[in-house]
Write a protein that holds these residues in place. Structure first.
Motif, PDB file in Angstrom:
ATOM      1  N   ALA B 100       0.838  -1.208   0.000  1.00 45.24           N
ATOM      2  CA  ALA B 100       0.000   0.000   0.000  1.00 45.24           C
ATOM      3  C   ALA B 100       0.870   1.254   0.000  1.00 45.24           C
ATOM      4  N   LEU B 101       1.929   1.239   0.813  1.00 41.69           N
ATOM      5  CA  LEU B 101       2.807   2.414   0.886  1.00 41.69           C
ATOM      6  C   LEU B 101       3.563   2.621  -0.426  1.00 41.69           C
ATOM      7  N   ALA B 102       3.919   1.522  -1.078  1.00 44.54           N
ATOM      8  CA  ALA B 102       4.621   1.646  -2.365  1.00 44.54           C
ATOM      9  C   ALA B 102       3.713   2.327  -3.382  1.00 44.54           C
ATOM     10  N   GLU B 103       2.441   1.923  -3.394  1.00 48.39           N
ATOM     11  CA  GLU B 103       1.480   2.534  -4.324  1.00 48.39           C
ATOM     12  C   GLU B 103       1.287   4.023  -3.999  1.00 48.39           C
ATOM     13  N   LEU B 104       1.227   4.316  -2.706  1.00 46.90           N
ATOM     14  CA  LEU B 104       1.074   5.696  -2.270  1.00 46.90           C
ATOM     15  C   LEU B 104       2.314   6.527  -2.646  1.00 46.90           C
ATOM     16  N   ALA B 105       3.482   5.904  -2.576  1.00 44.70           N
ATOM     17  CA  ALA B 105       4.724   6.604  -2.930  1.00 44.70           C
ATOM     18  C   ALA B 105       4.731   6.962  -4.412  1.00 44.70           C
ATOM     19  N   VAL B 106       4.169   6.080  -5.226  1.00 44.61           N
ATOM     20  CA  VAL B 106       4.090   6.356  -6.660  1.00 44.61           C
ATOM     21  C   VAL B 106       3.183   7.573  -6.885  1.00 44.61           C
ATOM     22  N   ARG B 107       2.092   7.666  -6.135  1.00 46.89           N
ATOM     23  CA  ARG B 107       1.153   8.776  -6.307  1.00 46.89           C
ATOM     24  C   ARG B 107       1.664  10.090  -5.715  1.00 46.89           C
ATOM     25  N   GLU B 108       2.294   9.983  -4.547  1.00 46.06           N
ATOM     26  CA  GLU B 108       2.697  11.191  -3.823  1.00 46.06           C
ATOM     27  C   GLU B 108       4.087  11.682  -4.200  1.00 46.06           C
ATOM     28  N   THR B 109       4.887  10.799  -4.790  1.00 47.57           N
ATOM     29  CA  THR B 109       6.283  11.091  -5.174  1.00 47.57           C
ATOM     30  C   THR B 109       7.080  11.851  -4.103  1.00 47.57           C
ATOM     31  N   PRO B 110       7.185  11.294  -2.895  1.00 51.01           N
ATOM     32  CA  PRO B 110       8.028  11.930  -1.877  1.00 51.01           C
ATOM     33  C   PRO B 110       9.512  11.724  -2.216  1.00 51.01           C
TER      34      PRO B 110
END
Lengths: 316, 249
Positions: B100-110
């Protein structure tokens, strides 16, 4: 079923932790291969690994990319080896390196992982502590590849094999430069290693300062013991971080654990309550440490420790 | 630099947990819950980076049932800018959380993901490393120091035997150890202010992630207790008993 044990080493010697993790590896399958991955010059480690009882073969992978224990290239090489070699179990000691690298391996393989196993019930079922050791979970691994780190204090070392296992060299992988080593400051450890010592003497906030730890070091030298500390003593700056025993520090289970001036917070007990014999010296008779102590000495540690040292010296 | 920081809601570290009589788990009903202490350190580290002008946005994420918004609000009160609640009733394990965090990282690009080194409930110490592996990013675990540099972050790591510094190319994942900092106390005006900060909700399914099946919990038990000990009169008796009775010295 074939199992891969990841050797813990410093480039020169095979760590005692690996001999203990090898016990767990033996309980996962018939035999196991040992991967020695590191910088050039690890042949001595591979030779030692070849002598681990139960080792089928040693795989030696030396390259500059692996010299600094960086998790990224090491985990990738391990994951590739697991896929190519058809391994269905990967085991490492739960040292700071094992804790860093193994979950990354599990992530790369897209499987679950068992951290800090204290017992192997069968090839797929493990016991592991949760909530700082206040409960034990029994978990079954459903993924084809089992990735496991073991709490080394819960396993005995394997014996030396009669015949050395053969050694094969592996090529290095091609790794993108995600990280690089900058520098390190390691404490010059005299005396035995905290995680493997037969006797551990730990000090807490009750010592009141760094000087008082010299008193414990003297006692430790007399007993061939390692010196540990509670988080309170570390936070107060009495002693280095890596001496901390507890949930988030070192987990130890020596023959004798002597707690001096340690009250016994849950987080500290989590790191030492599996010691065979626990003795405690504390001024406060209500201190929680006494609930787990086999021998309780209520009194002033600044009197008791020198007296204990005298008693040890005169009886010998 | 944009920082994504994660926060897990766990049984408060001062609560003495009890194993349920049927051995199905530990009793978490009606006990005090808090933000995982290591996550609090991670949030503090992220906020300090922003205060030092090294980060320009701090986004906090928590995954779980509705109640986890409490820890998101706490993180916002500590100084994070906005929150994301990934809603699920399932008890997730590190593989699904890292997915889930990996997918969120793709969206949020931190540029940097900051996390606690382990959660004090399951003590797994896995999620950050799994996440870094999935993303193909560098990882700095057990951090006691974080210094952003040119396109990199220098992380001082607590390792067996001492401290080791590594330089990670950004983006990277870093996990906070105990001595990274001491989190500030939240003040009442900050709690009021946190209520007005944005908090976005999404479901786990929105991220395309299902639950885990990798580990089955077969049961939970009390650890074996110790026999009651004896009180000794003085150091001489202690030495004698350790030598003659326990035979450990």
């Amino acid at each position: 079923m074939s199992i891969l044990l990841i050797a813990e080493h410093d480039g020169r010697t095979l760590g005692e932790a690996s001999r203990r993790a090898a016990s767990a590896a033996r309980q996962l399958g018939e035999g196991y291969d040992v991967l020695v991955i590191g910088g050039p010059g690890c042949v001595g480690v591979a030779d030692a690994a070849a002598g681990l009882d139960g080792a089928v073969q040693v795989l030696l992978c030396e390259d500059d990319a692996y010299a600094d224990d960086l998790a990224e290239p090491v985990a990738e090489r391990i994951a590739t080896l697991v896929r190519d070699g058809g391994y269905d179990g990967v085991v490492a000691a739960g040292t700071s390196t094992g804790k860093d690298v193994m979950p990354r391996v599990a992530g790369l393989l897209d499987v679950a992982m068992v951290s800090d196993a204290v017992a192997v019930e069968n090839g797929r079922t493990f016991i592991r502590p949760i909530y700082a050791g206040n409960a034990l979970a029994r978990v079954r691994c459903e993924d084809v590849v089992r990735v496991v780190t073991v709490r080394t204090s819960a396993f005995d070392s394997v014996a030396e094999a009669d015949t050395a296992a053969p050694c094969e060299r592996l090529s290095a992988g091609d790794h993108p430069p995600l990280s690089r080593f900058v520098d390190e400051s390691l404490s010059a450890g005299d005396g035995p290693d905290l995680a493997n010592a037969r006797v551990v003497i730990s000090g807490g906030r009750g010592l009141g300062g760094a000087e008082a730890f010299d008193m414990l070091r003297e006692l430790a030298a007399e007993l061939g013991a390692a010196v540990g500390a509670s988080r309170a003593a570390v936070d107060a700056g009495y002693i280095a971080n890596d001496c901390q025993v507890g949930q988030t520090g070192k987990i130890v289970a020596p023959e004798l654990y002597l707690a001096v001036g340690i009250s016994g917070a849950i987080q500290h007990l989590a790191g030492m309550k599996d010691s065979r014999v626990i003795a405690a010296i504390n001024r406060d008779e209500e201190a929680p440490i006494f609930q787990v102590a086999d021998y309780a000495l209520v009194g002033d540690l600044f009197e008791a420790v020198p007296q204990l040292l005298d008693a040890l010296r005169t009886r010998q | 630099m944009k920082v994504l920081v994660t926060a897990k809601r766990v049984v408060d570290h001062n609560v003495r947990v009890r194993v349920r009589p049927d051995g199905s788990g530990v009793d978490t009903a009606s006990v005090k819950m808090s933000m995982n202490p290591f996550d609090e350190i991670a949030v503090e580290a992220a906020v300090r980076l922003r205060e030092a002008g090294q980060a320009d946005e701090v986004v906090v994420v928590s995954i779980g049932e509705k109640a986890v918004t409490d820890v998101i609000r706490t993180a916002l009160a500590l100084g994070a800018d906005r929150g994301i609640h990934v809603d699920t009733d399932a008890e997730l394990q590190p593989p699904a959380v890292s997915r889930a965090l990996a997918e969120l990282a793709v969206r949020e690009t931190p540029d940097l993901i900051l996390m606690g080194k382990q959660a004090i409930d399951d003590d797994s110490n896995q999620t950050a490393q799994m996440l870094a592996g999935r993303l193909g990013w560098g990882q700095g675990t057990f951090a006691c120091g974080i210094e952003p540099a040119d396109g990199e972050v220098i992380v001082a790591r607590e390792v067996d035997g001492g401290t080791r510094r590594v330089a990670l190319r950004l983006p990277a994942v870093v996990t906070a150890d105990l001595r990274l900092n001491e989190p500030r106390y939240v003040k009442l005006p900050d709690i009021m202010k946190a209520k007005r900060k944005p908090l976005e909700a999404m479901s786990l399914a929105d991220l395309g992630v299902a639950g885990d099946a990798g580990l089955t919990l077969l049961g939970v038990s009390e650890p074996p207790g110790r026999e009651p000990g004896v009180r000794v009169a003085d150091a001489a008796e202690l030495a004698a008993r350790l030598r003659d009775e326990a035979q450990v010295i």
